[in-house]
Scaffold this motif. Sequence first.
Motif, short mmCIF file in Angstrom:
data_model
loop_
_atom_site.label_atom_id
_atom_site.label_comp_id
_atom_site.label_asym_id
_atom_site.label_seq_id
_atom_site.Cartn_x
_atom_site.Cartn_y
_atom_site.Cartn_z
N ARG A 59 99.39 44.08 109.47
CA ARG A 59 98.74 44.91 108.47
C ARG A 59 98.18 44.01 107.39
N SER A 60 96.95 44.27 107.01
CA SER A 60 96.33 43.46 105.97
C SER A 60 96.60 44.10 104.61
N PRO A 61 96.56 43.31 103.55
CA PRO A 61 96.81 43.83 102.21
C PRO A 61 95.81 44.93 101.86
N ARG A 62 96.28 45.95 101.18
CA ARG A 62 95.42 47.07 100.82
C ARG A 62 94.62 46.78 99.56
N PHE A 63 95.20 46.09 98.60
CA PHE A 63 94.47 45.81 97.37
C PHE A 63 95.16 44.68 96.61
N MET A 64 94.47 44.16 95.62
CA MET A 64 94.98 43.12 94.74
C MET A 64 94.98 43.70 93.33
N PRO A 65 96.12 44.22 92.84
CA PRO A 65 96.13 44.82 91.50
C PRO A 65 95.83 43.78 90.44
N MET A 66 95.03 44.17 89.46
CA MET A 66 94.66 43.21 88.41
C MET A 66 94.48 43.90 87.07
N ASP A 67 94.56 43.12 86.03
CA ASP A 67 94.26 43.53 84.66
C ASP A 67 93.15 42.63 84.15
N LEU A 68 92.32 43.17 83.26
CA LEU A 68 91.25 42.39 82.65
C LEU A 68 91.17 42.77 81.19
N TYR A 69 91.20 41.76 80.32
CA TYR A 69 91.10 42.03 78.89
C TYR A 69 90.37 40.89 78.19
N LYS A 70 89.91 41.17 76.96
CA LYS A 70 89.17 40.18 76.19
C LYS A 70 90.02 39.71 75.02
N VAL A 71 90.04 38.39 74.82
CA VAL A 71 90.74 37.77 73.70
C VAL A 71 89.75 36.81 73.04
N ASP A 72 89.42 37.07 71.78
CA ASP A 72 88.50 36.20 71.02
C ASP A 72 87.21 35.95 71.80
N ASP A 73 87.03 34.71 72.27
CA ASP A 73 85.76 34.32 72.90
C ASP A 73 85.87 34.14 74.41
N HIS A 74 86.85 34.83 75.03
CA HIS A 74 86.97 34.74 76.49
C HIS A 74 87.65 35.99 77.04
N TYR A 75 87.49 36.18 78.35
CA TYR A 75 88.15 37.25 79.08
C TYR A 75 89.30 36.63 79.86
N VAL A 76 90.34 37.43 80.09
CA VAL A 76 91.47 36.99 80.90
C VAL A 76 91.69 38.02 82.01
N LEU A 77 91.73 37.52 83.24
CA LEU A 77 91.97 38.35 84.41
C LEU A 77 93.32 37.93 84.98
N THR A 78 94.23 38.87 85.18
CA THR A 78 95.50 38.56 85.83
C THR A 78 95.60 39.43 87.07
N ALA A 79 96.01 38.82 88.18
CA ALA A 79 96.12 39.53 89.46
C ALA A 79 97.49 39.25 90.07
N ASP A 80 98.15 40.31 90.53
CA ASP A 80 99.45 40.17 91.17
C ASP A 80 99.28 39.75 92.63
N LEU A 81 99.89 38.61 92.97
CA LEU A 81 99.83 38.09 94.35
C LEU A 81 101.21 37.59 94.75
N PRO A 82 102.22 38.48 94.80
CA PRO A 82 103.57 38.03 95.12
C PRO A 82 103.68 37.50 96.54
N GLY A 83 104.43 36.42 96.70
CA GLY A 83 104.68 35.87 98.02
C GLY A 83 103.53 35.10 98.64
N VAL A 84 102.47 34.88 97.87
CA VAL A 84 101.30 34.16 98.37
C VAL A 84 101.53 32.66 98.26
N ASP A 85 101.14 31.93 99.30
CA ASP A 85 101.21 30.47 99.27
C ASP A 85 100.21 29.96 98.24
#
Length: 149
Positions: free
Chosen positions: A26-52
């Motif tokens: 079974r292939s992964p269904r999705f990559m959950p992520m958050d995206l937000y802006k701080v000062d002069d840049h954006y930050v993207l965080t994505a959950d990838l548990p167990g990934v090499d």
Amino acid sequence: MLRFDPFNDLDAMTRGLLTSQAGTDRSPRFMPMDLYKVDDHYVLTADLPGVDPGSVDVNVDSGTLTLTAHRSARSEDSVQWLTSERFFGTYRRQLALGEGIDTTRISATYENGVLTVTIPLAERAKPRRIEVVRSGGGTQIEATTVDAS
């Protein structure tokens, strides 16, 4: 700043739902992520548990940010599965970057199963306050740009 193609994600999720069965590849269904802006840049965080960590790839091409990672399946042939709910295979997510992003300074880290991508704004896209200066006796007005930060 970022646009995404919800139809691509929906198609991938539909394929996963229609083709997945317990105990099979079974292939992964999705990559959950958050995206937000701080000062002069954006930050993207994505959950990838167990990934090499060696399989994580962040790529920018023609204004598209592509995140790719791979989690390997257990290779035990003698296992009798009772429940098989963890996905393995290749995770992939693409986002279209808008105008005003400095693609040469994008950076990424992977720690404790979380991919963090820092996406800086280009200098020309940062907000600026314009200072208005009056000349001595006349009505002439001169404007200069002042950095807002």
